[in-house]
Design an enzyme around this catalytic site. Structure first.
Site, PDB file in Angstrom:
ATOM      1  N   GLY A 148      60.131   5.796  15.704  1.00  0.00           N
ATOM      2  CA  GLY A 148      60.617   6.039  17.065  1.00  0.00           C
ATOM      3  C   GLY A 148      59.619   6.879  17.844  1.00  0.00           C
ATOM      4  O   GLY A 148      58.502   7.105  17.378  1.00  0.00           O
ATOM      5  N   THR A 170      54.450   3.574  16.688  1.00  0.00           N
ATOM      6  CA  THR A 170      54.751   3.777  18.116  1.00  0.00           C
ATOM      7  C   THR A 170      54.452   5.206  18.557  1.00  0.00           C
ATOM      8  O   THR A 170      54.853   6.153  17.870  1.00  0.00           O
ATOM      9  CB  THR A 170      56.255   3.498  18.374  1.00  0.00           C
ATOM     10  OG1 THR A 170      56.509   2.141  18.064  1.00  0.00           O
ATOM     11  CG2 THR A 170      56.645   3.791  19.822  1.00  0.00           C
ATOM     12  N   GLU A 187      56.859   4.108  -0.860  1.00  0.00           N
ATOM     13  CA  GLU A 187      56.653   5.290   0.002  1.00  0.00           C
ATOM     14  C   GLU A 187      56.719   6.568  -0.816  1.00  0.00           C
ATOM     15  O   GLU A 187      57.528   6.690  -1.726  1.00  0.00           O
ATOM     16  CB  GLU A 187      57.745   5.304   1.092  1.00  0.00           C
ATOM     17  CG  GLU A 187      57.658   6.506   2.030  1.00  0.00           C
ATOM     18  CD  GLU A 187      58.701   6.457   3.147  1.00  0.00           C
ATOM     19  OE1 GLU A 187      59.015   5.350   3.637  1.00  0.00           O
ATOM     20  OE2 GLU A 187      59.198   7.530   3.529  1.00  0.00           O
ATOM     21  N   THR A 224      59.408   0.245  17.631  1.00  0.00           N
ATOM     22  CA  THR A 224      59.942   0.796  18.885  1.00  0.00           C
ATOM     23  C   THR A 224      59.106   0.398  20.111  1.00  0.00           C
ATOM     24  O   THR A 224      59.646   0.103  21.174  1.00  0.00           O
ATOM     25  CB  THR A 224      60.013   2.340  18.778  1.00  0.00           C
ATOM     26  OG1 THR A 224      60.694   2.657  17.561  1.00  0.00           O
ATOM     27  CG2 THR A 224      60.740   2.948  19.942  1.00  0.00           C
ATOM     28  N   SER A 260      63.842  -5.243   8.841  1.00  0.00           N
ATOM     29  CA  SER A 260      64.622  -4.132   8.276  1.00  0.00           C
ATOM     30  C   SER A 260      65.956  -4.687   7.770  1.00  0.00           C
ATOM     31  O   SER A 260      66.349  -5.806   8.129  1.00  0.00           O
ATOM     32  CB  SER A 260      64.879  -3.072   9.352  1.00  0.00           C
ATOM     33  OG  SER A 260      65.751  -3.601  10.342  1.00  0.00           O
ATOM     34  N   ASP A 287      61.222  -4.612   5.207  1.00  0.00           N
ATOM     35  CA  ASP A 287      60.832  -3.249   5.593  1.00  0.00           C
ATOM     36  C   ASP A 287      61.893  -2.265   5.076  1.00  0.00           C
ATOM     37  O   ASP A 287      63.093  -2.458   5.321  1.00  0.00           O
ATOM     38  CB  ASP A 287      60.759  -3.211   7.130  1.00  0.00           C
ATOM     39  CG  ASP A 287      60.089  -1.961   7.663  1.00  0.00           C
ATOM     40  OD1 ASP A 287      59.347  -1.314   6.911  1.00  0.00           O
ATOM     41  OD2 ASP A 287      60.300  -1.657   8.861  1.00  0.00           O
ATOM     42  N   HIS A 288      61.473  -1.242   4.359  1.00  0.00           N
ATOM     43  CA  HIS A 288      62.382  -0.202   3.853  1.00  0.00           C
ATOM     44  C   HIS A 288      63.553  -0.739   3.038  1.00  0.00           C
ATOM     45  O   HIS A 288      64.720  -0.382   3.308  1.00  0.00           O
ATOM     46  CB  HIS A 288      62.917   0.671   5.008  1.00  0.00           C
ATOM     47  CG  HIS A 288      61.862   1.507   5.655  1.00  0.00           C
ATOM     48  ND1 HIS A 288      61.377   2.653   5.067  1.00  0.00           N
ATOM     49  CD2 HIS A 288      61.184   1.342   6.813  1.00  0.00           C
ATOM     50  CE1 HIS A 288      60.441   3.159   5.870  1.00  0.00           C
ATOM     51  NE2 HIS A 288      60.297   2.378   6.914  1.00  0.00           N
TER      52      HIS A 288
HETATM   53  P1  13P Z   1      58.077   2.649  15.062  1.00  0.00           P
HETATM   54  O1  13P Z   1      59.467   2.201  15.433  1.00  0.00           O
HETATM   55  O2  13P Z   1      57.871   4.090  15.330  1.00  0.00           O
HETATM   56  O3  13P Z   1      57.043   1.786  15.667  1.00  0.00           O
HETATM   57  O4  13P Z   1      57.958   2.506  13.480  1.00  0.00           O
HETATM   58  C1  13P Z   1      58.091   1.248  12.886  1.00  0.00           C
HETATM   59  C2  13P Z   1      58.068   1.334  11.410  1.00  0.00           C
HETATM   60  O5  13P Z   1      57.439   2.199  10.832  1.00  0.00           O
HETATM   61  C3  13P Z   1      58.804   0.308  10.668  1.00  0.00           C
HETATM   62  O6  13P Z   1      58.798   0.539   9.304  1.00  0.00           O
END
Ligand code: 13P
Length: 280
Positions: A180, A210, A136, A232, A49, A84-85
């Site tokens: 999360g 998660t 996305e 998470t 991230s 990521d993102h």
């Molecule tokens: P979690 O933290 O819910 O596992 O999600 C991770 C995620 O989607 C990272 O892009």
């Protein structure tokens, strides 16, 4: 071997399993995940991230660290290094220029037209350098690294419009998952997931892995999910083990403290990979 995610995800789509995306936070986590996936002989996507990138020092540090670990630990499995993102073209460009093999451009907070404009710019830059792009549609709920969003469900039409106008390599349609822990049960829209799978040739990605019960994860894979992001869950597993260790031990050596979460983290990686049915 550092590779882009194209073949990994297409092969998951063809064979009906999911490739794990584990977010990394430091050298130790990266090492543990690589070692465990190498032992299990499964491909892995290391997700970074923007917050984790800042924490670790920057894209060049991370690229050097991952390549160094692959070489020194003699890692044989395909490894993809993924942003990521990514929040803008500039951030994605920085990751690509540093050597990342895959980026996610997350312009989902904009109207579809603007999402398409930004995503298209990233795809053009990335594809000229053999880097894959994930985008996305809709809004994945919850919060990650302090960035919060409420759930907004993706529609088939928006997914098709985004894909047809950008040429992305994979798509994360928001279908009820959150980053999360979930408040209550995860409520995923499997019908739309199937519909998107049946109408889109590219692999689908599930964020917020998660806390989704394993039977729903298995169902999501049957409905076309080829990559599942987990962050998470590993944090919770690692920190529980470290807290237990510190209750019993008056350790001051950071190697002992951080390393006390190694076994638990590796066991969780193994458990997740077996649910995902990942193969090489
Ligand atoms: P979690 O933290 O819910 O596992 O999600 C991770 C995620 O989607 C990272 O892009």
């Amino acid at each position: 071997m550092l590779v882009n995610s194209k073949e990994m995800l297409m092969s998951a789509k063809r064979s009906g399993y999911s490739v794990p995306h584990f977010n990394i936070n430091n050298l130790e986590w990266t090492k543990y995940i690589l070692e465990e996936c190498n032992t299990l002989e499964v491909p892995v996507i290391l997700g970074v991230s923007e917050g984790a990138c800042k924490y670790m020092g920057g894209f060049d540090v991370i690229y050097g660290m991952v390549c160094g670990l692959i070489k020194d630990l003699d890692i044989k499995i395909p490894v993809c290094l993924h942003l990521d993102h990514g929040s803008s073209f500039d951030v994605c460009k920085k990751a690509i220029d540093a050597g990342f093999t895959s980026v996610m451009i997350d312009a989902s907070k904009y109207e579809l037209e603007e999402n398409i404009r930004i995503t298209k710019e990233v795809v053009q830059y990335a594809h000229e350098r053999s880097v894959c792009v994930e985008a996305e549609v809709g809004h994945i709920g919850g919060s990650e690294d302090g960035v919060a969003s409420s759930i907004g469900f993706a529609t088939l039409n928006d997914c098709l419009t985004l894909y047809n106008n950008t040429g992305i390599d994979s798509l994360a349609p928001a279908l009820g998952s959150v980053h999360g822990f979930y408040k209550g049960e995860a409520n995923l829209d499997f019908e739309t997931m199937k519909e998107i799978r049946d109408n889109l040739e590219i692999p689908l990605v599930l964020h917020g892995g998660t806390g989704i019960p394993y039977e729903k994860i298995e169902k999501a894979i049957k409905c076309g999910i080829c990559k599942i992001n987990i962050n998470t869950e590993l944090q919770a597993t690692w920190s529980k083990a470290v807290k237990e260790f510190l209750k019993e031990n008056d350790a001051i050596d950071p190697r002992k403290i951080i390393g006390s979460g190694e076994v638990a983290l590796k066991e969780k990686v193994k458990e997740i990979v077996s649910v995902f049915g990942t193969k090489i």
